[in-house]
Design a protein around this motif. Structure first.
Motif, mmCIF file in Angstrom:
data_model
loop_
_atom_site.group_PDB
_atom_site.id
_atom_site.type_symbol
_atom_site.label_atom_id
_atom_site.label_comp_id
_atom_site.label_asym_id
_atom_site.label_seq_id
_atom_site.Cartn_x
_atom_site.Cartn_y
_atom_site.Cartn_z
ATOM 1 N N ARG A 142 0.858 -1.184 0.000
ATOM 2 C CA ARG A 142 0.000 0.000 0.000
ATOM 3 C C ARG A 142 0.896 1.237 0.000
ATOM 4 O O ARG A 142 1.890 1.278 0.704
ATOM 5 C CB ARG A 142 -0.871 0.029 1.242
ATOM 6 C CG ARG A 142 -1.804 1.215 1.272
ATOM 7 C CD ARG A 142 -2.609 1.353 2.550
ATOM 8 N NE ARG A 142 -3.088 0.083 3.061
ATOM 9 C CZ ARG A 142 -3.512 -0.088 4.311
ATOM 10 N NH1 ARG A 142 -3.495 0.919 5.150
ATOM 11 N NH2 ARG A 142 -3.941 -1.249 4.716
ATOM 12 N N ARG A 143 0.513 2.223 -0.779
ATOM 13 C CA ARG A 143 1.233 3.499 -0.763
ATOM 14 C C ARG A 143 0.783 4.257 0.472
ATOM 15 O O ARG A 143 -0.396 4.542 0.637
ATOM 16 C CB ARG A 143 0.933 4.298 -2.022
ATOM 17 C CG ARG A 143 1.610 5.655 -2.023
ATOM 18 C CD ARG A 143 1.351 6.417 -3.265
ATOM 19 N NE ARG A 143 2.193 5.849 -4.314
ATOM 20 C CZ ARG A 143 2.011 6.069 -5.600
ATOM 21 N NH1 ARG A 143 1.017 6.813 -6.014
ATOM 22 N NH2 ARG A 143 2.807 5.530 -6.487
ATOM 23 N N ARG A 144 1.717 4.577 1.341
ATOM 24 C CA ARG A 144 1.401 5.268 2.596
ATOM 25 C C ARG A 144 1.491 6.786 2.454
ATOM 26 O O ARG A 144 0.752 7.508 3.106
ATOM 27 C CB ARG A 144 2.337 4.803 3.715
ATOM 28 C CG ARG A 144 2.281 3.330 4.002
ATOM 29 C CD ARG A 144 0.972 2.973 4.650
ATOM 30 N NE ARG A 144 0.922 1.537 4.917
ATOM 31 C CZ ARG A 144 0.102 1.012 5.783
ATOM 32 N NH1 ARG A 144 -0.736 1.761 6.460
ATOM 33 N NH2 ARG A 144 0.091 -0.282 5.964
ATOM 34 N N VAL A 145 2.411 7.250 1.645
ATOM 35 C CA VAL A 145 2.547 8.676 1.343
ATOM 36 C C VAL A 145 2.751 8.754 -0.156
ATOM 37 O O VAL A 145 3.684 8.153 -0.690
ATOM 38 C CB VAL A 145 3.744 9.316 2.080
ATOM 39 C CG1 VAL A 145 3.902 10.780 1.687
ATOM 40 C CG2 VAL A 145 3.586 9.176 3.597
ATOM 41 N N GLY A 146 1.871 9.446 -0.841
ATOM 42 C CA GLY A 146 1.948 9.520 -2.295
ATOM 43 C C GLY A 146 3.010 10.489 -2.773
ATOM 44 O O GLY A 146 3.611 11.204 -1.967
ATOM 45 N N PRO A 147 3.221 10.522 -4.066
ATOM 46 C CA PRO A 147 4.144 11.527 -4.602
ATOM 47 C C PRO A 147 3.648 12.911 -4.203
ATOM 48 O O PRO A 147 2.462 13.208 -4.329
ATOM 49 C CB PRO A 147 4.047 11.333 -6.119
ATOM 50 C CG PRO A 147 3.502 9.961 -6.301
ATOM 51 C CD PRO A 147 2.642 9.696 -5.103
ATOM 52 N N ARG A 148 4.550 13.726 -3.702
ATOM 53 C CA ARG A 148 4.138 15.034 -3.219
ATOM 54 C C ARG A 148 5.292 16.019 -3.327
ATOM 55 O O ARG A 148 6.450 15.618 -3.225
ATOM 56 C CB ARG A 148 3.651 14.962 -1.779
ATOM 57 C CG ARG A 148 4.740 14.478 -0.832
ATOM 58 C CD ARG A 148 4.192 14.014 0.498
ATOM 59 N NE ARG A 148 5.317 13.755 1.397
ATOM 60 C CZ ARG A 148 5.557 14.406 2.502
ATOM 61 N NH1 ARG A 148 4.747 15.359 2.897
ATOM 62 N NH2 ARG A 148 6.605 14.106 3.246
ATOM 63 N N VAL A 149 4.963 17.265 -3.541
ATOM 64 C CA VAL A 149 5.981 18.314 -3.570
ATOM 65 C C VAL A 149 5.498 19.607 -2.926
ATOM 66 O O VAL A 149 6.309 20.495 -2.657
ATOM 67 C CB VAL A 149 6.469 18.615 -5.011
ATOM 68 C CG1 VAL A 149 7.211 17.436 -5.599
ATOM 69 C CG2 VAL A 149 5.332 19.056 -5.898
ATOM 70 N N ALA A 150 4.210 19.738 -2.674
ATOM 71 C CA ALA A 150 3.653 20.996 -2.170
ATOM 72 C C ALA A 150 4.343 21.467 -0.897
ATOM 73 O O ALA A 150 4.549 22.675 -0.707
ATOM 74 C CB ALA A 150 2.152 20.864 -1.937
ATOM 75 N N GLN A 151 4.752 20.560 -0.034
ATOM 76 C CA GLN A 151 5.389 20.945 1.231
ATOM 77 C C GLN A 151 6.742 21.627 0.994
ATOM 78 O O GLN A 151 7.231 22.352 1.855
ATOM 79 C CB GLN A 151 5.531 19.744 2.170
ATOM 80 C CG GLN A 151 6.618 18.755 1.786
ATOM 81 C CD GLN A 151 6.243 17.786 0.684
ATOM 82 O OE1 GLN A 151 5.192 17.884 0.081
ATOM 83 N NE2 GLN A 151 7.132 16.839 0.425
ATOM 84 N N LEU A 152 7.341 21.422 -0.169
ATOM 85 C CA LEU A 152 8.615 22.062 -0.477
ATOM 86 C C LEU A 152 8.442 23.555 -0.774
ATOM 87 O O LEU A 152 9.420 24.305 -0.792
ATOM 88 C CB LEU A 152 9.279 21.383 -1.686
ATOM 89 C CG LEU A 152 9.578 19.900 -1.527
ATOM 90 C CD1 LEU A 152 10.162 19.347 -2.819
ATOM 91 C CD2 LEU A 152 10.509 19.650 -0.358
ATOM 92 N N LEU A 153 7.203 23.975 -0.991
ATOM 93 C CA LEU A 153 6.920 25.391 -1.271
ATOM 94 C C LEU A 153 6.785 26.219 -0.006
ATOM 95 O O LEU A 153 6.770 27.441 -0.062
ATOM 96 C CB LEU A 153 5.643 25.514 -2.101
ATOM 97 C CG LEU A 153 5.714 24.864 -3.483
ATOM 98 C CD1 LEU A 153 4.338 24.844 -4.122
ATOM 99 C CD2 LEU A 153 6.722 25.583 -4.346
ATOM 100 N N ASP A 154 6.690 25.559 1.156
ATOM 101 C CA ASP A 154 6.593 26.296 2.417
ATOM 102 C C ASP A 154 7.914 27.002 2.696
ATOM 103 O O ASP A 154 8.980 26.425 2.514
ATOM 104 C CB ASP A 154 6.245 25.358 3.568
ATOM 105 C CG ASP A 154 4.855 24.752 3.416
ATOM 106 O OD1 ASP A 154 4.017 25.378 2.720
ATOM 107 O OD2 ASP A 154 4.613 23.678 3.967
ATOM 108 N N GLU A 155 7.804 28.230 3.112
ATOM 109 C CA GLU A 155 9.009 29.034 3.360
ATOM 110 C C GLU A 155 9.542 28.817 4.749
ATOM 111 O O GLU A 155 8.915 28.408 5.632
ATOM 112 C CB GLU A 155 8.709 30.509 3.100
ATOM 113 C CG GLU A 155 8.320 30.732 1.643
ATOM 114 C CD GLU A 155 8.039 32.171 1.305
ATOM 115 O OE1 GLU A 155 8.958 32.965 1.417
ATOM 116 O OE2 GLU A 155 6.889 32.461 0.965
#
Length: 155
Positions: A142-155
Motif C-alpha cells: 500500500r502506498r502510505r505517502v503519495g508523490p508530493r511536492v507541495a510541502q517544499l513550497l513552504d518558506e
C-alpha cells in the motif's frame, strides 16, 4: 535552472494554487493571487521555462486502469550497459519509471501488473532485457505517502 530559493512569495502561492486546482485556468489563478491576468500568465510561463512546472499532464491511477499490483524492481546491470539496459526497460509497457541509483543495485524500476501471474511475465521481460545481471523485487502492499511536492513550497 535557477535554484529553488529564487522562488518569491508570489511564485510559491501560485504554485500551491496550481497544485490544488490546475484546471481552473489563468484567470482564476490571477483572481486568487490578486494580480493581473498577464502577470499570472508571465509567472506561469517563467516557471514552465525554468522547469519548475514540469508537466500539465493529468495523473492517472494504474489501479483504475486495471493494473492494481505494483512492485519495485532493483536491477544490477553489466558494466557499460546502463543506457542500453534503460532503453530496453523502457520498452516494457508495465515499467512506469526507471531510476539509476547508487548502492548495491544500479537501477530501480517501478512496475505494475494486472495480477501475480502477469507480474511474473513482467519480471521475465525485465530479466530478458540486455544488460540485466540480477534483480531483487519488493511488492508494494500500500502506498502510505503519495508523490508530493507541495510541502517544499513552504518558506
Amino acid at each position: 535552472m535557477d535554484a529553488p530559493a529564487d522562488l518569491d512569495h508570489t511564485d510559491r502561492r501560485l504554485l500551491k494554487i496550481v497544485l490544488a486546482g490546475p484546471r481552473v485556468g489563468v484567470r482564476e489563478f490571477s483572481r486568487r493571487l490578486g494580480v493581473a491576468r498577464g502577470t499570472a500568465q508571465a509567472r506561469l510561463d517563467k516557471l514552465e521555462a525554468r522547469g519548475v512546472i514540469a508537466s500539465w499532464a493529468p495523473t492517472l491511477d494504474p489501479a483504475a486502469l486495471g493494473f492494481p499490483l505494483s512492485a519495485l524492481v532493483h536491477i544490477q546491470v553489466a558494466q557499460a550497459k546502463l543506457q542500453a539496459t534503460c532503453t530496453g526497460l523502457a520498452e516494457v509497457r508495465e515499467v512506469l519509471e526507471v531510476m539509476s541509483v547508487a548502492g548495491e543495485f544500479d537501477i530501480v524500476c517501478r512496475v505494475v501488473a494486472r495480477d501475480h501471474s502477469h507480474l511474473e511475465e513482467v519480471f521475465s521481460a525485465i530479466i530478458a532485457t540486455p544488460g540485466v545481471l540480477r534483480t531483487r523485487t519488493e511488492v508494494v502492499l500500500r502506498r502510505r505517502v503519495g508523490p508530493r511536492v507541495a510541502q517544499l513550497l513552504d518558506e
